[in-house]
Design a protein around this motif. Structure first.
Motif, PDB file in Angstrom:
ATOM      1  N   GLY A 114      32.226 -10.656 -73.571  1.00 46.30           N
ATOM      2  CA  GLY A 114      32.925 -10.174 -72.267  1.00 46.30           C
ATOM      3  C   GLY A 114      33.020  -8.695 -72.594  1.00 46.30           C
ATOM      4  O   GLY A 114      32.885  -7.580 -71.522  1.00 46.30           O
ATOM      5  N   GLY A 115      32.374  -8.181 -73.372  1.00 47.14           N
ATOM      6  CA  GLY A 115      31.560  -6.397 -73.568  1.00 47.14           C
ATOM      7  C   GLY A 115      32.937  -5.479 -74.823  1.00 47.14           C
ATOM      8  O   GLY A 115      32.905  -4.910 -74.989  1.00 47.14           O
ATOM      9  N   LEU A 116      33.735  -6.684 -75.046  1.00 46.07           N
ATOM     10  CA  LEU A 116      34.959  -5.814 -75.901  1.00 46.07           C
ATOM     11  C   LEU A 116      34.332  -5.399 -76.832  1.00 46.07           C
ATOM     12  O   LEU A 116      35.153  -4.449 -77.225  1.00 46.07           O
ATOM     13  N   ARG A 117      33.505  -5.748 -77.782  1.00 42.56           N
ATOM     14  CA  ARG A 117      32.594  -5.124 -78.929  1.00 42.56           C
ATOM     15  C   ARG A 117      32.376  -3.618 -78.064  1.00 42.56           C
ATOM     16  O   ARG A 117      32.263  -2.807 -79.455  1.00 42.56           O
ATOM     17  N   ALA A 118      31.664  -2.829 -77.240  1.00 41.47           N
ATOM     18  CA  ALA A 118      31.401  -2.251 -76.827  1.00 41.47           C
ATOM     19  C   ALA A 118      32.575  -2.120 -76.703  1.00 41.47           C
ATOM     20  O   ALA A 118      33.030  -0.046 -76.770  1.00 41.47           O
ATOM     21  N   VAL A 119      33.423  -1.633 -76.066  1.00 40.35           N
ATOM     22  CA  VAL A 119      34.478  -1.361 -75.414  1.00 40.35           C
ATOM     23  C   VAL A 119      35.733  -0.078 -76.533  1.00 40.35           C
ATOM     24  O   VAL A 119      36.252   0.664 -77.214  1.00 40.35           O
ATOM     25  N   GLU A 120      35.710  -1.552 -77.538  1.00 40.98           N
ATOM     26  CA  GLU A 120      36.285  -0.593 -79.115  1.00 40.98           C
ATOM     27  C   GLU A 120      35.339   0.529 -79.621  1.00 40.98           C
ATOM     28  O   GLU A 120      36.430   1.414 -79.976  1.00 40.98           O
ATOM     29  N   GLN A 121      34.058  -0.371 -79.582  1.00 39.14           N
ATOM     30  CA  GLN A 121      33.759   1.663 -80.174  1.00 39.14           C
ATOM     31  C   GLN A 121      33.685   2.516 -79.098  1.00 39.14           C
ATOM     32  O   GLN A 121      34.176   3.724 -79.083  1.00 39.14           O
ATOM     33  N   LEU A 122      33.575   2.348 -77.756  1.00 38.03           N
ATOM     34  CA  LEU A 122      34.237   3.529 -76.635  1.00 38.03           C
ATOM     35  C   LEU A 122      35.544   4.241 -76.731  1.00 38.03           C
ATOM     36  O   LEU A 122      36.057   5.391 -76.485  1.00 38.03           O
ATOM     37  N   ARG A 123      36.540   3.118 -76.897  1.00 42.19           N
ATOM     38  CA  ARG A 123      37.582   3.957 -78.227  1.00 42.19           C
ATOM     39  C   ARG A 123      37.738   5.252 -78.792  1.00 42.19           C
ATOM     40  O   ARG A 123      38.676   6.126 -78.734  1.00 42.19           O
ATOM     41  N   LEU A 124      36.960   4.564 -80.005  1.00 40.65           N
ATOM     42  CA  LEU A 124      36.504   5.805 -81.280  1.00 40.65           C
ATOM     43  C   LEU A 124      36.298   6.873 -80.346  1.00 40.65           C
ATOM     44  O   LEU A 124      36.143   8.153 -80.799  1.00 40.65           O
ATOM     45  N   VAL A 125      35.139   7.272 -80.111  1.00 42.82           N
ATOM     46  CA  VAL A 125      34.017   8.239 -79.243  1.00 42.82           C
ATOM     47  C   VAL A 125      35.127   8.695 -78.646  1.00 42.82           C
ATOM     48  O   VAL A 125      35.427  10.315 -77.909  1.00 42.82           O
ATOM     49  N   PHE A 126      36.170   8.581 -77.302  1.00 41.73           N
ATOM     50  CA  PHE A 126      37.208   9.070 -76.503  1.00 41.73           C
ATOM     51  C   PHE A 126      38.422   9.724 -77.302  1.00 41.73           C
ATOM     52  O   PHE A 126      38.805  10.511 -76.617  1.00 41.73           O
ATOM     53  N   ALA A 127      38.206   8.791 -78.061  1.00 41.35           N
ATOM     54  CA  ALA A 127      39.481   9.424 -78.552  1.00 41.35           C
ATOM     55  C   ALA A 127      38.779  10.907 -79.430  1.00 41.35           C
ATOM     56  O   ALA A 127      39.249  11.780 -79.726  1.00 41.35           O
ATOM     57  N   GLU A 128      37.955  10.880 -79.717  1.00 43.32           N
ATOM     58  CA  GLU A 128      37.225  12.352 -80.458  1.00 43.32           C
ATOM     59  C   GLU A 128      37.291  13.291 -79.562  1.00 43.32           C
ATOM     60  O   GLU A 128      37.230  14.988 -79.927  1.00 43.32           O
ATOM     61  N   LEU A 129      37.394  12.714 -78.149  1.00 36.00           N
ATOM     62  CA  LEU A 129      37.896  13.536 -76.900  1.00 36.00           C
ATOM     63  C   LEU A 129      39.114  14.338 -76.965  1.00 36.00           C
ATOM     64  O   LEU A 129      38.754  14.940 -75.607  1.00 36.00           O
TER      65      LEU A 129
END
Length: 188
Positions: A114-129
């Motif tokens: 359901g796209g949750l692996r993409a979400v987990e990576q996006l969480r890392l990206v937004f944490a850096e921001l």
């Protein structure tokens, strides 16, 4: 807008030809707009064309202004090869300060995950921001099977409950972080 109203930018992260993203985005946007305290701004990266944006251009300034004006974000993302689309990463990376100290939620779709692996990576990206991602998500596994030809869910109840939980968390964070930014500018 009332003190508890806020601007939600819904970012459609897929730009592929034949993409399923508009079906998901239309469903989620209609649902978010049914909440009177949320002012929705849909930012479709297929229209923004992030790879063509150049610093100093009118198009870049327009994109930056819309992101900056948002109090919260929902990123609608597919999962491609266990990750999220490259144009979405590029659009995120174009800006820095407009993402800071704001909440981000996710609506994902894809195969069995359901796209949750993409979400987990996006969480890392937004944490850096220095953005705050909320825990609740809306996920559509095998999404093409869940909607009819008109873009309506066959069984809307589970997705509606998940979307309400997501929007409840975003509302709390959007208002709290806006009040904090107004009291003292974020210094990240």
């Amino acid at each position: 807008m009332s003190a508890h109203s806020y601007r939600l930018a819904v970012i459609i992260g897929s730009t592929r030809e034949g993409r399923f993203a508009p079906v998901i985005a239309n469903w989620f946007t209609r649902h978010a707009e049914s909440h009177a305290h949320i002012d929705v701004d849909v930012i479709d990266l297929d229209a923004v064309r992030p790879y063509e944006l150049r610093h100093g251009s009118e198009e870049y300034a327009s994109f930056a202004k819309r992101v900056d004006a948002a109090d919260a974000f929902v990123v609608i993302t597919p999962e491609y090869n266990h990750s999220f689309p490259a144009p979405l990463k590029h659009a995120i990376d174009l800006l820095h300060a407009p993402w800071q100290a704001k909440p981000v939620g996710f609506v994902s779709y894809g195969g069995i995950s359901g796209g949750l692996r993409a979400v987990e990576q996006l969480r890392l990206v937004f944490a850096e921001l220095h953005a705050t991602t909320v825990r609740e998500t809306v996920s559509f596994p095998l999404a093409g099977n869940l909607f009819d030809e008109a873009g309506r869910l066959h069984d809307p109840a589970p997705a509606t409950r998940a979307a309400d939980a997501l929007l409840d968390q975003l509302t709390w964070w959007a208002v709290a972080l806006r009040e904090a930014r107004d009291a003292r500018p974020y210094g990240g």
